[in-house]
Design a protein around this motif. Sequence first.
Motif, PDB file in Angstrom:
ATOM      1  N   GLN A  47      33.202  36.383  32.071  1.00  0.00           N
ATOM      2  CA  GLN A  47      34.207  37.152  32.819  1.00  0.00           C
ATOM      3  C   GLN A  47      33.922  38.649  32.743  1.00  0.00           C
ATOM      4  N   GLN A  48      33.592  39.133  31.554  1.00  0.00           N
ATOM      5  CA  GLN A  48      33.273  40.549  31.412  1.00  0.00           C
ATOM      6  C   GLN A  48      31.998  40.903  32.172  1.00  0.00           C
ATOM      7  N   THR A  51      32.878  41.010  35.888  1.00  0.00           N
ATOM      8  CA  THR A  51      33.672  42.207  36.202  1.00  0.00           C
ATOM      9  C   THR A  51      32.789  43.439  36.260  1.00  0.00           C
ATOM     10  N   PHE A  90      33.049  34.282  39.341  1.00  0.00           N
ATOM     11  CA  PHE A  90      34.366  34.250  39.977  1.00  0.00           C
ATOM     12  C   PHE A  90      34.412  33.125  41.006  1.00  0.00           C
ATOM     13  N   SER A  91      35.532  32.442  41.081  1.00  0.00           N
ATOM     14  CA  SER A  91      35.692  31.378  42.076  1.00  0.00           C
ATOM     15  C   SER A  91      37.095  31.438  42.656  1.00  0.00           C
ATOM     16  N   GLU A  93      38.927  28.946  43.208  1.00  0.00           N
ATOM     17  CA  GLU A  93      39.761  27.929  42.555  1.00  0.00           C
ATOM     18  C   GLU A  93      40.324  28.416  41.223  1.00  0.00           C
ATOM     19  N   HIS A  94      39.544  29.204  40.462  1.00  0.00           N
ATOM     20  CA  HIS A  94      39.942  29.531  39.090  1.00  0.00           C
ATOM     21  C   HIS A  94      40.255  31.011  38.857  1.00  0.00           C
ATOM     22  N   THR A  95      39.650  31.886  39.623  1.00  0.00           N
ATOM     23  CA  THR A  95      39.887  33.334  39.444  1.00  0.00           C
ATOM     24  C   THR A  95      40.053  33.979  40.823  1.00  0.00           C
ATOM     25  N   ALA A  96      41.038  33.494  41.568  1.00  0.00           N
ATOM     26  CA  ALA A  96      41.193  33.867  42.976  1.00  0.00           C
ATOM     27  C   ALA A  96      41.282  35.378  43.213  1.00  0.00           C
ATOM     28  N   TYR A  98      40.135  37.958  41.574  1.00  0.00           N
ATOM     29  CA  TYR A  98      38.840  38.606  41.362  1.00  0.00           C
ATOM     30  C   TYR A  98      37.839  38.181  42.430  1.00  0.00           C
ATOM     31  N   TRP A  99      37.890  36.895  42.773  1.00  0.00           N
ATOM     32  CA  TRP A  99      36.982  36.384  43.809  1.00  0.00           C
ATOM     33  C   TRP A  99      37.253  37.056  45.145  1.00  0.00           C
ATOM     34  N   THR A 102      36.116  40.808  45.062  1.00  0.00           N
ATOM     35  CA  THR A 102      34.651  40.929  45.078  1.00  0.00           C
ATOM     36  C   THR A 102      34.091  40.525  46.432  1.00  0.00           C
TER      37      THR A 102
END
Length: 308
Positions: A47-48, A51, A90-91, A93-96, A98-99, A102
């Motif tokens: 994740q870091q 980002t 990022f996806s 489904e799981h990190t909308a 951020y996705w 980006t």
Amino acid sequence: MTQNNLGNALQEQGTRTGGEAGQRLLAEAVAAYRAALEVYTRAQLPQQWATTQNNLGTALQEQGTRTGGEAGQRLLAEAVAAYRAALEVFSLEHTAPYWVQTTRNLTATLLHLGDLPGLAAAIEDLLRAEPDNVKLYIVALSIYHEILFDFPAAERVSKVWVERHAYDLSARSKLAEALLTVGRLEEAVAALEGLLSQQSNGETPVEGVLDPDTELALRLLEIIANSGLGAKAALAGARNEAHTLLLGQPDSFAVGWSFQGTRHFVATDPAFEAERDQLLALLDAAGKDRDTLLSALHGIAVEPIADE
């Protein structure tokens, strides 16, 4: 983490500062993000890492936009690579959130870079997160159909939109055109007839009223589809309907559709070899005045139109 934060501060400074001083600050921001990525790894801190890749992409994008020329293009390409690296983690489904951010950054950079295939694909991706965003739908469809001539992609975008927006008359019209340009002529004729009669192609009715511009555009597509099928009687009927409709319009009337994708299809598909010149002349005339289009309709190789 501190290197990443330093990069954020330098990037904010650089964005607010013009000229060479701003470029130096942005270059320092890029260096700070790259230093952070010497510790953050995808394997251990995904994740870091993602980002920081997104942050790096943003700094490179600002640098590239300001630099211009070949050097600017190289920086923009590096920004694209950084965003795409972040999207490996990022996806939707799981990190909308951020996705989405980006992917939006990626689309902006691809636009600056002039990468239309990449831009259309990224916008199509965004439509998965924002399925009711009509601007995204129109841009993706226009790039695929009118510029890249990627007709299967245009049909895919149209079909997904219409499945969710079953009452969208304009979208159904564009789907009918997409069916034509992927060569599914019989399906295109059925879709066009349904629209022109204000009936549905299934159980869901189409709402709205066809304006003369859209109706005439659909008639021209109907002429082309029936020409490709060799359906002379249906071709003559569509031509006559278009002629009658056109007579009721003012002298300055012109069809507002682009037809670039359809024109490319007619110009390259063997199904239109016999009548290609007349059909291309018809499409070219659509964007001009009423009399030019009337003349082009008379040139379609079926029985003469009765004197008006």
